[in-house]
Enzyme design. Structure first.
Site, PDB file in Angstrom:
ATOM      1  N   HIS A 191      -8.210 -31.414  19.367  1.00  0.00           N
ATOM      2  CA  HIS A 191      -9.228 -30.650  18.643  1.00  0.00           C
ATOM      3  C   HIS A 191     -10.606 -30.991  19.197  1.00  0.00           C
ATOM      4  O   HIS A 191     -11.145 -30.282  20.029  1.00  0.00           O
ATOM      5  CB  HIS A 191      -9.144 -30.939  17.141  1.00  0.00           C
ATOM      6  CG  HIS A 191     -10.121 -30.152  16.320  1.00  0.00           C
ATOM      7  ND1 HIS A 191     -10.486 -30.512  15.049  1.00  0.00           N
ATOM      8  CD2 HIS A 191     -10.822 -29.030  16.602  1.00  0.00           C
ATOM      9  CE1 HIS A 191     -11.357 -29.642  14.576  1.00  0.00           C
ATOM     10  NE2 HIS A 191     -11.585 -28.739  15.493  1.00  0.00           N
ATOM     11  N   GLY A 210      -5.796 -24.730  11.083  1.00  0.00           N
ATOM     12  CA  GLY A 210      -7.227 -24.826  10.857  1.00  0.00           C
ATOM     13  C   GLY A 210      -7.828 -23.671  10.096  1.00  0.00           C
ATOM     14  O   GLY A 210      -9.043 -23.642   9.870  1.00  0.00           O
ATOM     15  N   GLY A 248       0.854  -1.186   0.000  1.00  0.00           N
ATOM     16  CA  GLY A 248       0.000   0.000   0.000  1.00  0.00           C
ATOM     17  C   GLY A 248       0.885   1.230   0.000  1.00  0.00           C
ATOM     18  O   GLY A 248       2.108   1.145  -0.160  1.00  0.00           O
ATOM     19  N   SER A 249       0.288   2.364   0.240  1.00  0.00           N
ATOM     20  CA  SER A 249       1.041   3.625   0.174  1.00  0.00           C
ATOM     21  C   SER A 249       2.169   3.665   1.196  1.00  0.00           C
ATOM     22  O   SER A 249       3.268   4.170   0.902  1.00  0.00           O
ATOM     23  CB  SER A 249       0.089   4.796   0.399  1.00  0.00           C
ATOM     24  OG  SER A 249      -0.636   4.639   1.616  1.00  0.00           O
ATOM     25  N   HIS A 256       0.348  -4.224   4.103  1.00  0.00           N
ATOM     26  CA  HIS A 256      -0.024  -2.819   4.191  1.00  0.00           C
ATOM     27  C   HIS A 256      -0.645  -2.490   5.540  1.00  0.00           C
ATOM     28  O   HIS A 256      -1.798  -2.836   5.807  1.00  0.00           O
ATOM     29  CB  HIS A 256      -0.997  -2.470   3.073  1.00  0.00           C
ATOM     30  CG  HIS A 256      -1.481  -1.048   3.091  1.00  0.00           C
ATOM     31  ND1 HIS A 256      -0.634   0.016   3.341  1.00  0.00           N
ATOM     32  CD2 HIS A 256      -2.707  -0.503   2.884  1.00  0.00           C
ATOM     33  CE1 HIS A 256      -1.327   1.138   3.289  1.00  0.00           C
ATOM     34  NE2 HIS A 256      -2.585   0.858   3.027  1.00  0.00           N
ATOM     35  N   GLU A 299      -3.968 -10.165   0.939  1.00  0.00           N
ATOM     36  CA  GLU A 299      -2.925 -10.433   1.935  1.00  0.00           C
ATOM     37  C   GLU A 299      -2.974 -11.863   2.476  1.00  0.00           C
ATOM     38  O   GLU A 299      -1.946 -12.437   2.822  1.00  0.00           O
ATOM     39  CB  GLU A 299      -3.034  -9.439   3.090  1.00  0.00           C
ATOM     40  CG  GLU A 299      -2.689  -7.997   2.713  1.00  0.00           C
ATOM     41  CD  GLU A 299      -3.862  -7.220   2.154  1.00  0.00           C
ATOM     42  OE1 GLU A 299      -3.713  -6.013   1.920  1.00  0.00           O
ATOM     43  OE2 GLU A 299      -4.941  -7.840   1.959  1.00  0.00           O
ATOM     44  N   GLU A 345       4.033   1.412   2.204  1.00  0.00           N
ATOM     45  CA  GLU A 345       5.123   0.474   1.910  1.00  0.00           C
ATOM     46  C   GLU A 345       5.975   0.896   0.716  1.00  0.00           C
ATOM     47  O   GLU A 345       7.071   0.374   0.507  1.00  0.00           O
ATOM     48  CB  GLU A 345       4.555  -0.931   1.645  1.00  0.00           C
ATOM     49  CG  GLU A 345       3.982  -1.605   2.876  1.00  0.00           C
ATOM     50  CD  GLU A 345       2.707  -0.939   3.358  1.00  0.00           C
ATOM     51  OE1 GLU A 345       2.581  -0.702   4.575  1.00  0.00           O
ATOM     52  OE2 GLU A 345       1.832  -0.623   2.510  1.00  0.00           O
TER      53      GLU A 345
END
Length: 527
Positions: free
Chosen positions: A280, A400, A25-26, A70, A47, A28
């Site tokens: 689990h 998971g 994004g900006s 970002h 992402e 980065e």
């Protein structure tokens, strides 16, 4: 005097982190300016897919990998995928952009007031440099922490820091190196050898770490030397032992009572490279049978500390395997007779049974194929049919979180271009990381995606029965055609009907990504 950005790039290059997975994004962009030609930026469209691809790549290469996200919003989008990386002990170095320093306190748009808190306690380390001159040192710490802990780390960097002068002492970090030495000392080694040597009927439980550290074949030697049955630890993210070896007993069920029942009659259970245990489904009972002792060897100090029973040694499991191989009385070498898979069950109404799909993969794909699996409802069918005898043959989202399979397939294929890679993906999970297909097309990754379409969240439907809520809504997902979706992203795709057509399709040569959609009957994870 060099800039912070220049020193950071040089540090990354010296540490071998020149492949970057990102969705910038900006905030980065200043970090990415003047990126050296030796770097490779692998762009993902979401992402979650970025983190999944980096996870697969890092597991396949065994090295830390840089992830570029970002700010808070992008980090949040990737956090679900990070849960899988944490469970797989994957050394990801996540670097996210922050607002300029004068704008953080007033909480300007895209500012993270407390970036470390955003990721804790999920990651192994998180921080933001106190000043621009500290950025190279903090970046080095993020790299070393990820490598030492084998766990993702997180670094937030204000974007005005990158253009700042680095300071006189900042370059000292370039020559740093941090190494791990986890060999038991003499007394610990003697004690370990005595415990195993005195056992009348020992059993082994191996975790995914054994495959991650490259000790797959050594684990086979140890099991054969001890003539001990072998289980894989529950919530398995890598396969540490050949699944058709006569000593292999399968993956432990992830419940207290069934695990205890599996150990009945064994006086010692030696757990190597796994937590004790990642339960689990809650099935209460005694942790261990009467008369059974448990000894855990792991590099993960946190896993050793939180175990509810047994004794633990925090050490390199590979070093302990070497130690035990020197002291146990190994029988004469003998050829191993691997078990034969049963005949695959048949589907109905024009749909294949997953076992037919897996039998085709087993018979047609090369023996060194790496499989990235995210089709939980077909778990039992998978282990009944597959024959995996090589290190690095199996990757699974142990945390998971859905969305691992497609991106990780791309990442593994990028990390190991010398091996065929097949992603076995359910239609429920495919939607969570579907944008990875675009990256596969852009990078011309020769990965095969076998898409199992049954029109339902199979594992969730099974669990609704376990929990007594069979009328829960939202369990079916009809109307999805992944061939059209894949073609839209630039990936060759086709619908495959019968077994013969599937086998013929798998045997075809391909130099880029492809998706084969197969309609299958619904199954349960334990059936």
């Amino acid at each position: 005097m060099p800039t912070v950005r220049r020193l950071a790039h040089e540090l990354l290059e010296r540490q071998g982190l020149t492949t970057i997975f990102g969705n910038p994004g900006s905030n980065e962009l200043p970090f990415l300016a003047e990126l050296p030609e030796s770097f490779r930026y692998v762009l993902g469209l979401h992402e979650g897919a970025v983190v999944g691809m980096a996870d697969g790549y890092a597991q396949a290469t065994g090295r830390p990998v840089l992830v570029n996200l970002h700010a808070a919003s992008g980090t949040g989008n990737g956090m679900g995928a990070l849960t899988n990386a944490v469970s797989s002990r994957t050394p990801l170095v996540v670097v996210a952009g922050q607002q300029v320093r004068p704008a953080i306190g007033v909480e300007a748009n895209l500012a993270i007031p407390d970036p470390s808190a955003l990721l804790r306690p999920l990651v192994g380390w998180a921080g933001e440099p106190a000043c621009a001159e500290d950025v190279p040192r903090a970046l080095a710490q993020a790299i070393f922490e990820a490598d030492l802990q084998r766990k993702p780390t997180y670094l937030s960097v204000p974007y005005d820091d990158w253009a700042a002068e680095a300071g006189d002492n900042a370059a000292a970090v370039l020559g740093r190196g941090v190494r791990r030495a986890g060999v038991p000392d003499e007394d610990q080694a003697r004690w370990l050898a005595e415990q195993v040597g005195a056992a009348r009927n020992p059993a082994l439980v191996l975790g995914g770490d054994i495959d991650s550290i490259g000790r797959f074949d050594d684990a086979v030697r140890l099991a054969e030397a001890l003539d001990a049955p072998v289980w894989a630890a529950p919530s398995l993210f890598r396969l540490p032992f050949p699944n058709r070896h006569p000593l292999f007993r399968g993956v432990l069920p992830a419940g207290i009572a069934p695990i205890s029942a599996a150990f009945e009659g064994h006086d010692l259970v030696l757990v190597l490279g796994a937590p004790v245990f990642r339960y689990h489904e809650y099935v209460p009972g005694s942790y261990l049978p009467e008369g059974t002792r448990l000894l855990q060897v792991t590099e993960d100090a946190s896993a050793a500390a939180r175990a509810p029973m047994g004794e633990a040694v925090v050490a390199d499991p590979g070093a302990v395997i070497d130690l035990l191989l020197k002291v146990v009385d190994a029988p004469a070498a003998r050829p191993t007779s691997y078990t034969t898979p049963p005949e695959a069950r048949s589907g109905e109404h024009g749909r294949l049974h997953p076992e037919q799909v897996f039998a085709a993969l087993r018979d047609v794909q090369p023996e060194d194929t790496s499989y990235v699996v995210e089709s939980t409802s077909t778990n039992s069918s998978w282990w009944r049919q597959m024959d995996l005898r090589r290190q690095g043959s199996y990757y699974f989202p142990a945390g998971g979180g859905l969305g691992f399979g497609l991106p990780a397939s791309v990442g593994v294929a990028l990390g190991r271009p010398d091996r065929p890679v097949v992603g076995v993906i359910g239609d429920g999970s495919a939607n969570y990381g579907i944008t990875a297909l675009w990256t596969a097309a852009q990078e011309r990754v020769p990965v095969t995606i076998v898409l199992l379409r049954n029109g339902t969240y199979g594992a969730l439907r099974w669990f609704s029965g376990v929990l007594g809520v069979p009328d829960a809504p939202g369990l079916d997902i009809p109307g999805l055609d992944f061939t059209r979706i894949a073609e839209g992203y630039g990936v060759a795709a086709r619908q495959v009907g019968g077994v013969d057509e599937l086998r013929a399709a798998l045997a075809e040569d391909h130099d880029g990504p492809r998706l084969l959609q197969v309609d299958t009957v619904p199954t349960a994870p334990n059936a």
